[in-house]
Design a protein around this motif. Structure first.
Motif, short mmCIF file in Angstrom:
data_model
loop_
_atom_site.label_atom_id
_atom_site.label_comp_id
_atom_site.label_asym_id
_atom_site.label_seq_id
_atom_site.Cartn_x
_atom_site.Cartn_y
_atom_site.Cartn_z
N ASP A 71 -7.82 13.28 -20.99
CA ASP A 71 -8.96 12.87 -20.33
C ASP A 71 -9.25 13.57 -18.93
N GLU A 72 -10.42 14.26 -18.95
CA GLU A 72 -10.92 14.93 -17.77
C GLU A 72 -10.95 14.25 -16.56
N ASP A 73 -11.23 13.09 -16.57
CA ASP A 73 -11.32 12.28 -15.40
C ASP A 73 -9.93 11.95 -14.75
N PHE A 74 -9.13 11.71 -15.75
CA PHE A 74 -7.66 11.38 -15.40
C PHE A 74 -6.99 12.61 -14.80
N GLN A 75 -7.35 14.01 -15.32
CA GLN A 75 -6.83 15.09 -15.07
C GLN A 75 -7.25 15.53 -13.68
N THR A 76 -8.57 15.28 -13.10
CA THR A 76 -9.03 15.48 -11.92
C THR A 76 -8.34 14.47 -10.84
N MET A 77 -8.13 13.23 -11.16
CA MET A 77 -7.30 12.39 -10.41
C MET A 77 -6.09 12.70 -9.98
N ILE A 78 -5.35 13.14 -11.04
CA ILE A 78 -3.80 13.48 -11.07
C ILE A 78 -3.70 14.78 -10.18
N ASN A 79 -4.79 15.61 -10.34
CA ASN A 79 -4.79 17.12 -9.72
C ASN A 79 -5.37 16.99 -8.17
N ASN A 80 -5.66 16.13 -7.76
CA ASN A 80 -6.54 15.73 -6.61
C ASN A 80 -6.24 14.42 -6.06
N THR A 81 -4.94 14.00 -5.95
CA THR A 81 -4.55 12.78 -5.51
C THR A 81 -5.02 12.49 -3.92
N LEU A 82 -5.41 11.11 -3.84
CA LEU A 82 -5.77 10.82 -2.28
C LEU A 82 -4.52 11.05 -1.35
N PRO A 83 -4.62 11.50 -0.13
CA PRO A 83 -3.44 11.52 0.61
C PRO A 83 -3.47 9.96 1.16
N ILE A 84 -2.32 9.28 1.34
CA ILE A 84 -2.29 8.07 1.87
C ILE A 84 -2.95 7.64 2.92
N SER A 85 -3.06 8.73 3.86
CA SER A 85 -3.73 8.64 5.32
C SER A 85 -5.06 8.23 5.21
N GLN A 86 -5.76 8.66 3.94
CA GLN A 86 -7.15 8.46 3.89
C GLN A 86 -7.42 7.29 3.12
N VAL A 87 -6.45 6.37 2.78
CA VAL A 87 -6.65 5.19 1.80
C VAL A 87 -7.26 3.81 2.78
N ASP A 88 -8.19 3.26 2.34
CA ASP A 88 -8.45 1.94 2.99
C ASP A 88 -7.88 0.84 2.03
N ILE A 89 -6.56 0.36 2.44
CA ILE A 89 -5.97 -0.59 1.36
C ILE A 89 -6.76 -1.86 1.10
N SER A 90 -7.79 -2.21 2.16
CA SER A 90 -8.63 -3.28 1.79
C SER A 90 -9.60 -3.13 0.38
N GLU A 91 -9.78 -2.04 -0.03
CA GLU A 91 -10.52 -1.83 -1.19
C GLU A 91 -9.73 -2.16 -2.45
N TYR A 92 -8.48 -2.26 -2.32
CA TYR A 92 -7.70 -2.75 -3.48
C TYR A 92 -7.14 -4.03 -3.86
N ASP A 93 -6.83 -4.46 -5.14
CA ASP A 93 -6.51 -5.76 -5.47
C ASP A 93 -4.79 -5.60 -5.76
N ALA A 94 -4.52 -4.26 -5.91
CA ALA A 94 -2.88 -4.21 -6.36
C ALA A 94 -2.59 -2.75 -6.07
N ILE A 95 -1.26 -2.45 -5.92
CA ILE A 95 -0.78 -1.44 -5.89
C ILE A 95 0.26 -1.33 -6.97
N PHE A 96 0.23 0.01 -7.78
CA PHE A 96 1.03 0.22 -8.77
C PHE A 96 1.95 1.46 -8.64
N TYR A 97 3.23 1.39 -8.82
CA TYR A 97 4.23 2.48 -8.77
C TYR A 97 4.85 2.88 -9.84
N PRO A 98 4.48 4.03 -10.78
CA PRO A 98 5.12 4.52 -11.88
C PRO A 98 6.34 4.87 -11.61
#
Length: 224
Positions: A71-98
């Motif tokens: 999936d192209e969208d997935f590849q874009t995300m895994i190749n351009n992960t967000l730096p944790i310093s830029q994450v606004d955690i209030s936007e999320y309902d869960a955190i998942f660690y593979p």
């Protein structure tokens, strides 16, 4: 729409060896597949951001893994992960660690990510992890000063599975032992069998075979 922050490792090898590593692909793709099927949105982040290392991308007969990786969208995300310093955690309902061995060398001790996860959890968020992913729960301390795990029942990749997989001598530390010392309870089933433990808003799975079920359990809690 519910949204999950998937947090992955930046560490590219198994411990200090030169064995290629990172996040174990099926533990990510099988959960992503559940999210897609159930209409759950997600972002992928890492400590440093940028391209995240993944392995296990060429497993024969794993159609879910192949499909998500294609999936192209997935590849874009895994190749351009967000730096944790830029994450606004209030936007999320869960955190998942593979899982994957990589995070034993970064997320297992990273206090920035741990503080973000603690804040998220104390605001009612969910935490989920599979295989070596629960290592990311080790550094999480709540505002009371208590470790998150001190009152939680969890599972993760076991000593027997490390032996079977041939990694027991190369891992930075034995996850089962670390969790057994810190968590209220550590449980396991026979190697490579599915096990998911839900302790309130903390969901953990033992091994790669448990990834799909962790995704299902997480979505079920998100949808209430």
């Amino acid at each position: 729409m519910k949204k999950v922050l998937i947090t992955v490792t930046n560490h590219t090898t198994l411990g200090n060896t030169d064995q290629v590593n990172g996040t174990y692909s099926p533990e990510l793709t099988h959960v992503v597949n559940v999210f897609k099927e159930q209409g759950v949105d997600f972002d992928i982040a890492s400590i440093k951001g940028g391209k995240a290392p993944i392995y296990g991308t060429d497993i024969e007969g794993d159609e879910v893994n192949n499909q998500v990786l294609a999936d192209e969208d997935f590849q874009t995300m895994i190749n351009n992960t967000l730096p944790i310093s830029q994450v606004d955690i209030s936007e999320y309902d869960a955190i998942f660690y593979p899982g994957g061995f990589g995070l034993l060398s970064d997320l297992a001790t990273n206090e920035t990510v741990a503080a973000l996860a603690a804040k998220h959890y104390e605001q009612g968020g969910l935490l989920a992890a599979v295989c070596h992913g629960p290592a990311a729960l080790l550094p999480i301390n709540l505002s009371t000063g208590e470790p998150l795990l001190s009152a939680k029942s969890v599972t993760a990749f076991t000593r027997e599975e490390e032996i079977d997989f041939g990694t027991i001598n190369d891992i930075p530390f034995l996850l089962e032992e670390a969790l057994s010392r810190k968590a209220a309870r550590f449980s396991k089933v026979q190697p490579w069998n599915e096990l998911v433990i839900e302790d309130d808003r903390v969901i953990t799975g033992q091994n790669p075979a448990s990834a799909h079920a962790v995704g299902v359990a997480l979505v079920k809690q998100l949808q209430g």
